[in-house]
Scaffold this motif. Structure first.
Motif, PDB file in Angstrom:
ATOM      1  N   CYS A 107       5.298   5.746  10.382  1.00 44.66           N
ATOM      2  CA  CYS A 107       5.169   4.715   8.810  1.00 44.66           C
ATOM      3  C   CYS A 107       5.320   3.567   8.847  1.00 44.66           C
TER       4      CYS A 107
ATOM      5  N   THR B  61       1.092   5.492   0.503  1.00 44.75           N
ATOM      6  CA  THR B  61       0.102   6.616   1.444  1.00 44.75           C
ATOM      7  C   THR B  61      -0.389   7.455   0.418  1.00 44.75           C
TER       8      THR B  61
ATOM      9  N   GLU C 120       0.968  -1.442   0.072  1.00 39.91           N
ATOM     10  CA  GLU C 120      -0.347  -0.328   0.342  1.00 39.91           C
ATOM     11  C   GLU C 120       0.652   1.082  -0.061  1.00 39.91           C
TER      12      GLU C 120
ATOM     13  N   GLY D 174      -1.985  11.440   3.473  1.00 43.00           N
ATOM     14  CA  GLY D 174      -1.898  10.020   4.684  1.00 43.00           C
ATOM     15  C   GLY D 174      -1.237  10.461   5.269  1.00 43.00           C
ATOM     16  N   ARG D 175       0.003  11.148   3.801  1.00 47.45           N
ATOM     17  CA  ARG D 175       1.728  10.971   4.400  1.00 47.45           C
ATOM     18  C   ARG D 175       1.905  12.539   4.930  1.00 47.45           C
TER      19      ARG D 175
ATOM     20  N   GLN E 249       2.920   1.354   7.265  1.00 48.35           N
ATOM     21  CA  GLN E 249       3.483   1.656   6.136  1.00 48.35           C
ATOM     22  C   GLN E 249       4.669   2.121   5.290  1.00 48.35           C
TER      23      GLN E 249
END
Length: 256
Positions: free
Chosen positions: A166, A84, A82, A88-89, A171
């Motif tokens: 992350c 981001t 996935e 999201g970042r 992530q």
């Protein structure tokens, strides 16, 4: 093996590269990949079809580095990872900043502004593009003094905090191209491939690492560059000459 195709006329070197691709296709040799900057991909696909005819797609394809990543991940694995999105970042960066805010001397007053967080994300992404890791930034800060030393140390701290945020969110903080270089290092995609690069004036650190892994994996790489002479000449080609030296170092490194 690395082959450099240099000439002062960019259109002439591009045409020569297309001829080389088409010649291999006419000989029935597949596995040819022409890598160009993203903005040139559709234009180059049309040029390849005009030069190679209706059957060229059986033997050659045009990719950007990002599309090459998708191609490699589909073979070596990694497509399910996935990625981001921008929102999201931004949230992860806000969390990373919050975790280290008491330790920030220069950046602390600005980190509540979303536009500043976006600038941090862009800066850290550029660091990754040139393979700058937190430990390298921290080592550099020790050799500096004053505000620049503090700023470099805080960039290292923020990068570490962002990577941790992350990881805790499940992530991968690594960029798509960084993951591509890692996949090429452990996979077999490069073996027997013929790759051509065109349209690049220079290459960043992660792109050079990708080429190093392709060469080490057994690919033959031909790079077309606008340059009057690798040894020296007009100042306008200095960037191309720097790129040639970087490519030569990458080729030597891949053979070690």
């Amino acid at each position: 093996m690395l082959t450099l195709l240099c000439g002062a006329d960019r259109l002439a070197t591009s045409a020569a590269l297309l001829c080389a691709v088409c010649a291999r296709a006419e000989a029935g040799k597949g596995g040819n990949i022409l890598i160009v900057p993203e903005q040139y991909s559709h234009e180059t696909e049309r040029a390849l079809c005009r030069a190679g005819g209706d059957t060229i797609s059986r033997f050659a394809e045009v990719l950007s580095f990002s599309r090459l990543a998708s191609r490699v991940f589909s073979i070596e694995g990694g497509s399910a990872c996935e990625e981001t999105d921008a929102g999201g970042r931004l949230l992860l960066m806000a969390l990373a900043v919050e975790q280290v805010r008491p330790r920030l001397k220069l950046f602390g007053a600005s980190t509540s502004r979303p536009e500043f967080l976006l600038q941090l994300l862009d800066t850290l992404e550029e660091f990754r593009a040139y393979c700058l890791r937190p430990e390298l930034l921290r080592a550099a800060s020790e050799k500096l003094s004053g505000a620049l030393a503090v700023k470099t140390e805080e960039f290292a701290l923020l990068m570490e905090s962002y990577d941790a945020a992350c990881a805790n969110a499940g992530q991968d903080p690594s960029s798509r191209l960084t993951r591509l270089a890692a996949a090429l290092e452990t996979g077999t995609f490069a073996a027997g491939r013929q790759l051509y690069l065109d349209g690049f004036t220079d290459l960043n650190g992660v792109e050079l690492e990708i080429l190093t892994q392709l060469l080490a994996g057994g690919a033959e790489v031909t790079v077309a560059l606008s340059c009057d002479s690798p040894a020296g000449g007009a100042q306008i080609f200095d960037v191309a000459r720097d790129t040639i030296r970087s490519l030569q170092r990458a080729a030597r490194h891949s053979s070690q």
